[in-house]
Design an enzyme around this catalytic site. Structure first.
Site, PDB file in Angstrom:
ATOM      1  N   TYR A  73       0.847  -1.200   0.000  1.00 44.55           N
ATOM      2  CA  TYR A  73       0.000   0.000   0.000  1.00 44.55           C
ATOM      3  C   TYR A  73       0.879   1.246   0.000  1.00 44.55           C
ATOM      4  O   TYR A  73       0.578   2.233  -0.664  1.00 44.55           O
ATOM      5  CB  TYR A  73      -0.915  -0.001   1.227  1.00 44.55           C
ATOM      6  CG  TYR A  73      -1.977   1.078   1.171  1.00 44.55           C
ATOM      7  CD1 TYR A  73      -3.241   0.810   0.662  1.00 44.55           C
ATOM      8  CD2 TYR A  73      -1.704   2.377   1.608  1.00 44.55           C
ATOM      9  CE1 TYR A  73      -4.215   1.794   0.582  1.00 44.55           C
ATOM     10  CE2 TYR A  73      -2.667   3.370   1.537  1.00 44.55           C
ATOM     11  CZ  TYR A  73      -3.920   3.077   1.019  1.00 44.55           C
ATOM     12  OH  TYR A  73      -4.876   4.049   0.949  1.00 44.55           O
ATOM     13  N   PHE A 125      -8.102  20.556 -24.940  1.00 45.86           N
ATOM     14  CA  PHE A 125      -8.307  19.120 -24.994  1.00 45.86           C
ATOM     15  C   PHE A 125      -9.532  18.839 -24.121  1.00 45.86           C
ATOM     16  O   PHE A 125      -9.753  19.506 -23.116  1.00 45.86           O
ATOM     17  CB  PHE A 125      -7.095  18.301 -24.538  1.00 45.86           C
ATOM     18  CG  PHE A 125      -7.394  16.836 -24.677  1.00 45.86           C
ATOM     19  CD1 PHE A 125      -7.500  16.261 -25.929  1.00 45.86           C
ATOM     20  CD2 PHE A 125      -7.688  16.051 -23.571  1.00 45.86           C
ATOM     21  CE1 PHE A 125      -7.895  14.932 -26.084  1.00 45.86           C
ATOM     22  CE2 PHE A 125      -8.065  14.726 -23.720  1.00 45.86           C
ATOM     23  CZ  PHE A 125      -8.167  14.160 -24.976  1.00 45.86           C
ATOM     24  N   THR A 126     -10.324  17.836 -24.513  1.00 42.96           N
ATOM     25  CA  THR A 126     -11.629  17.599 -23.878  1.00 42.96           C
ATOM     26  C   THR A 126     -11.556  17.523 -22.344  1.00 42.96           C
ATOM     27  O   THR A 126     -12.198  18.307 -21.643  1.00 42.96           O
ATOM     28  CB  THR A 126     -12.248  16.310 -24.436  1.00 42.96           C
ATOM     29  OG1 THR A 126     -11.303  15.253 -24.302  1.00 42.96           O
ATOM     30  CG2 THR A 126     -12.626  16.472 -25.906  1.00 42.96           C
ATOM     31  N   ASP A 216       0.904  19.804 -20.742  1.00 39.92           N
ATOM     32  CA  ASP A 216       0.254  18.520 -20.934  1.00 39.92           C
ATOM     33  C   ASP A 216       1.270  17.754 -21.785  1.00 39.92           C
ATOM     34  O   ASP A 216       1.327  17.923 -23.003  1.00 39.92           O
ATOM     35  CB  ASP A 216      -1.088  18.658 -21.653  1.00 39.92           C
ATOM     36  CG  ASP A 216      -1.742  17.293 -21.881  1.00 39.92           C
ATOM     37  OD1 ASP A 216      -1.032  16.276 -21.771  1.00 39.92           O
ATOM     38  OD2 ASP A 216      -2.944  17.238 -22.177  1.00 39.92           O
ATOM     39  N   LYS A 259      -0.213   6.933 -23.424  1.00 42.57           N
ATOM     40  CA  LYS A 259       0.188   7.250 -24.800  1.00 42.57           C
ATOM     41  C   LYS A 259       1.694   7.004 -24.950  1.00 42.57           C
ATOM     42  O   LYS A 259       2.129   5.861 -25.046  1.00 42.57           O
ATOM     43  CB  LYS A 259      -0.180   8.700 -25.139  1.00 42.57           C
ATOM     44  CG  LYS A 259      -1.663   8.906 -25.424  1.00 42.57           C
ATOM     45  CD  LYS A 259      -2.494   9.045 -24.201  1.00 42.57           C
ATOM     46  CE  LYS A 259      -3.894   9.579 -24.459  1.00 42.57           C
ATOM     47  NZ  LYS A 259      -4.706   9.622 -23.250  1.00 42.57           N
ATOM     48  N   ARG A 383     -13.735  13.992 -33.819  1.00 38.60           N
ATOM     49  CA  ARG A 383     -13.105  15.129 -33.141  1.00 38.60           C
ATOM     50  C   ARG A 383     -13.618  16.389 -33.826  1.00 38.60           C
ATOM     51  O   ARG A 383     -12.925  17.062 -34.575  1.00 38.60           O
ATOM     52  CB  ARG A 383     -11.576  15.058 -33.209  1.00 38.60           C
ATOM     53  CG  ARG A 383     -10.936  13.898 -32.480  1.00 38.60           C
ATOM     54  CD  ARG A 383     -10.700  14.064 -30.984  1.00 38.60           C
ATOM     55  NE  ARG A 383     -11.829  13.887 -30.106  1.00 38.60           N
ATOM     56  CZ  ARG A 383     -11.740  13.538 -28.821  1.00 38.60           C
ATOM     57  NH1 ARG A 383     -10.565  13.264 -28.285  1.00 38.60           N
ATOM     58  NH2 ARG A 383     -12.802  13.467 -28.062  1.00 38.60           N
ATOM     59  N   PHE A 450     -19.320  13.437 -26.027  1.00 34.27           N
ATOM     60  CA  PHE A 450     -18.927  12.573 -27.149  1.00 34.27           C
ATOM     61  C   PHE A 450     -18.793  11.111 -26.740  1.00 34.27           C
ATOM     62  O   PHE A 450     -18.959  10.213 -27.562  1.00 34.27           O
ATOM     63  CB  PHE A 450     -17.617  13.059 -27.783  1.00 34.27           C
ATOM     64  CG  PHE A 450     -16.471  13.132 -26.816  1.00 34.27           C
ATOM     65  CD1 PHE A 450     -16.270  14.245 -26.023  1.00 34.27           C
ATOM     66  CD2 PHE A 450     -15.591  12.067 -26.686  1.00 34.27           C
ATOM     67  CE1 PHE A 450     -15.229  14.303 -25.109  1.00 34.27           C
ATOM     68  CE2 PHE A 450     -14.536  12.115 -25.782  1.00 34.27           C
ATOM     69  CZ  PHE A 450     -14.358  13.241 -24.994  1.00 34.27           C
TER      70      PHE A 450
HETATM   71  C1  LIG Z   1      -3.650  15.488 -24.861  1.00 32.97           C
HETATM   72  C2  LIG Z   1      -4.320  14.654 -23.815  1.00 32.97           C
HETATM   73  N1  LIG Z   1      -4.362  15.102 -22.558  1.00 32.97           N
HETATM   74  C3  LIG Z   1      -4.961  14.396 -21.594  1.00 32.97           C
HETATM   75  C4  LIG Z   1      -5.576  13.188 -21.859  1.00 32.97           C
HETATM   76  C5  LIG Z   1      -6.317  12.494 -20.745  1.00 32.97           C
HETATM   77  O1  LIG Z   1      -5.668  11.339 -20.367  1.00 32.97           O
HETATM   78  P1  LIG Z   1      -6.444  10.046 -19.826  1.00 32.97           P
HETATM   79  O2  LIG Z   1      -7.282   9.533 -20.944  1.00 32.97           O
HETATM   80  O3  LIG Z   1      -5.323   9.120 -19.438  1.00 32.97           O
HETATM   81  O4  LIG Z   1      -7.249  10.460 -18.642  1.00 32.97           O
HETATM   82  C6  LIG Z   1      -5.530  12.675 -23.159  1.00 32.97           C
HETATM   83  C7  LIG Z   1      -6.108  11.365 -23.500  1.00 32.97           C
HETATM   84  O5  LIG Z   1      -7.261  11.080 -23.540  1.00 32.97           O
HETATM   85  C8  LIG Z   1      -4.907  13.439 -24.166  1.00 32.97           C
HETATM   86  O6  LIG Z   1      -4.877  13.023 -25.430  1.00 32.97           O
END
Ligand SMILES: Cc1ncc(COP(=O)(O)O)c(C=O)c1O
Length: 458
Positions: A73, A125-126, A216, A259, A383, A450
Site C-alpha cells: 500500500y 483538450f476535452t 500537458d 500514450k 473530433r 462525445f
Molecule cells: C492530450 C491529452 N491530454 C490528456 C488526456 C487524458 O488522459 P487520460 O485519458 O489518461 O485520462 C488525453 C487522452 O485522452 C490526451 O490526449
C-alpha cells in the site's frame, strides 16, 4: 526526413486474433451503438483506431516488470523506480502517480485555479478543459491560427501565438491567468507539434508576466521527434536531450502514460515546485490513493517506468511516427482530404471537405466514423462539433473550425498491411461520399458528451 525504410525495431512474440464481422452485422452493431463508435463492443471491431490511449503493446521487458510488482500500500519500490525514470527522462524531481491523465488534470486544476481565472492553452483538450471549467476557470485558446486550418503546411502548428497571449494579458490582466497549459503534439489540432523556439519564447513571456507553465506532456516524445526532424539545430540531438530541454521551460506537467509511455493504464503529475508537490500529494489521497501509488498497482508503475525509457529510443519513435505517416501518405495520394502535415499519433480526415454536403449540425465527422465502421469494421473517433460540446454560458454548440475523424494508430500493435486496409476503406468511402448522410443527436450527456451521446439517421 530521411528516405530509407526504417523497420519496426521489434519482432512479434504473441498475437491476438482479430476478425471482421459480416457487413450486415456491422450495420446492426453501429445502429445499436447509437452511431457512436465509443459504444461499440470491441469484439465487433476489426482494426481499432479509436485511440492510441492505453492500446500500446508492451515489450517483454515491461511484461517482465509486471512480475516484479511490489504490491505494498505504501512505499512500493515500483513507485521509486517510476519517480527515478520521470526525473531522469523529463527532469522533474517530484512525481505524483494517478490512475490516468485526467486524475493529474483534476488535481492540478483544483489546486491551481481560483474561480474566474483564465487558463490559456494551445487549443483545448476535452478532459483538460472540462477540469479547468469544473474548477471555475475559463479556457482561452492561444494557438496559432494555422492550427485551425487543416490545409496549412506550417511545420509547428502546435505553437502558441504570443500576440494572443499579449492580448489576454492586456485585456484581462496577467494576474487573472492561473497558469499556461501548454500541450505537446496538440491532439485536437491533429497531433501537431510545438517548436523549441516557440517554447523558449513562451517561457520568456511567462517569466516576464510571472505566470507558470504546466505542460500537458502526454505526447511530448512524439513532439521531441518532430523537433529533431524539422527544427534547425536539433538533428544531432537525442530524443532524451530534446525532451529534457522542452520540459526545462515548465514548472511541471500532467501526463497520461497511456500514450507515449507505452502502457495500458496510468498517469502522473510531475513538478519541480516543492510547494505544489506537497499540496498535490495531499490531495491525491482523497481522490486516487496514497501518494506512492495514486490508484495504480505496483506492477502498473513498473511498466510505466520501463516504458518511459523505451519511448525515447530513436528506432522506436521513428518507426512509430513513420507508420502514421505511411497511412497519411496513402490517403493523401488518393486525394482524400486529411489534416496536413501528418500528425504524430494519427491521421485526421477532414470531414468538412470529405462530406461538403453535410452542415456541422448534421455531425459530419460523427457520420463519417459510423460509415467507415460500416464499410470495413475500422473504428475511428469523432473530433468535431460533438467533442467540442456546448458553450457553458450560452448553452449553444461550440462549432470548431476543425471537423475531424481521427484514425489513431496504437503503438507497436498493427502492421502496415493493416494501414493499407484502413486506407482502402477510407478511399472507397471517399469515392461514394455523397451517399453518406447526416445524423441527429437523440441523447446528450452533460459532461464530455462525445463518449456516450447517441444518434439516429437525420
Ligand atoms: C492530450 C491529452 N491530454 C490528456 C488526456 C487524458 O488522459 P487520460 O485519458 O489518461 O485520462 C488525453 C487522452 O485522452 C490526451 O490526449
Amino acid at each position: 526526413m530521411a528516405t530509407r525504410t526504417i523497420a519496426e525495431p521489434y519482432k512479434i512474440k504473441m498475437v491476438e486474433p482479430i476478425r471482421q464481422i459480416p457487413a450486415e452485422a456491422r450495420k446492426r452493431a453501429i445502429a445499436e451503438a447509437g452511431y457512436n463508435t465509443f459504444l461499440l463492443r470491441s469484439e465487433d471491431v476489426y482494426i481499432d483506431l479509436l485511440t492510441d490511449s492505453g492500446t500500446s503493446a508492451m515489450s517483454d521487458w515491461q511484461w517482465a516488470g509486471l512480475m516484479l510488482g511490489d504490491e505494498a500500500y505504501a512505499g512500493s519500490r515500483n513507485f521509486y523506480n517510476l519517480q527515478k525514470a520521470v526525473e531522469e527522462v523529463y527532469g522533474f524531481p517530484y512525481t505524483v502517480p494517478t490512475h490516468q491523465g485526467r486524475g493529474a488534470e483534476h488535481i492540478t486544476s483544483q489546486l491551481r485555479i481560483r474561480p474566474g481565472q483564465l487558463v490559456p492553452m494551445n487549443m483545448y483538450f476535452t478532459t483538460t478543459r472540462e477540469h479547468v471549467e469544473l474548477a471555475g476557470g475559463q479556457y482561452v485558446d492561444v494557438i496559432l491560427d494555422e492550427a485551425h486550418d487543416p490545409t496549412s503546411q506550417h511545420p509547428f502548428k502546435g505553437n502558441v501565438d504570443l500576440a494572443k497571449l499579449d492580448q489576454v494579458a492586456r485585456e484581462r490582466g496577467a494576474e487573472t491567468i492561473a497558469y499556461l497549459s501548454v500541450a505537446t503534439c496538440v491532439n485536437m489540432a491533429g497531433g501537431q507539434p510545438i517548436s523549441m523556439q516557440n517554447l523558449q519564447e513562451v517561457s520568456e513571456w511567462a517569466r516576464g508576466h510571472q505566470v507558470a507553465i504546466i505542460f500537458d506532456a502526454t505526447r511530448a516524445v512524439e513532439n521531441a521527434y518532430f523537433i529533431q526532424q524539422r527544427e534547425a539545430g536539433f538533428a544531432g540531438k537525442s530524443i532524451r536531450e530534446i525532451l529534457r530541454q522542452m520540459m526545462s521551460h515548465g514548472e511541471g506537467c500532467t501526463v497520461s502514460a497511456k500514450k507515449d509511455n507505452l502502457v495500458n493504464i496510468g498517469g502522473f503529475l510531475a513538478t519541480r515546485n516543492e510547494d505544489f508537490f506537497e499540496k498535490a500529494r495531499g490531495m491525491v489521497v482523497v481522490f486516487e490513493g496514497l501518494h506512492t501509488y495514486g490508484g495504480l498497482a505496483g506492477r502498473d508503475m513498473e511498466a510505466i517506468a520501463r516504458g518511459t525509457y523505451e519511448m525515447c529510443e530513436q528506432e522506436y519513435i521513428a518507426s512509430r511516427v513513420r507508420q502514421v505517416e505511411y497511412l497519411g501518405n496513402r490517403l493523401r495520394s488518393a486525394g482524400v482530404p486529411i489534416v496536413v502535415p501528418i500528425g504524430g499519433h494519427g491521421v485526421f480526415l477532414d470531414a468538412k471537405r470529405f462530406l461538403p454536403h453535410l452542415s456541422q449540425d448534421l455531425f459530419p465527422a460523427q457520420a463519417l466514423c459510423a460509415a467507415l465502421y460500416e464499410d470495413s469494421g475500422v473504428r475511428s473517433m469523432e473530433r468535431g462539433v460533438v467533442s467540442a460540446g456546448r458553450d457553458k454560458t450560452t448553452g449553444k454548440h461550440n462549432y470548431p473550425k476543425l471537423e475531424l475523424v481521427r484514425l489513431t494508430v496504437p503503438r507497436r500493435v498493427y502492421t502496415n498491411l493493416h494501414m493499407d486496409v484502413v486506407a482502402e476503406s477510407c478511399i472507397a468511402l471517399y469515392q461514394q461520399r455523397e451517399q453518406v448522410s447526416g445524423l441527429k443527436m437523440v441523447h446528450e450527456p452533460e459532461h464530455l458528451r462525445f463518449f456516450q451521446a447517441r444518434f439516429e439517421p437525420a
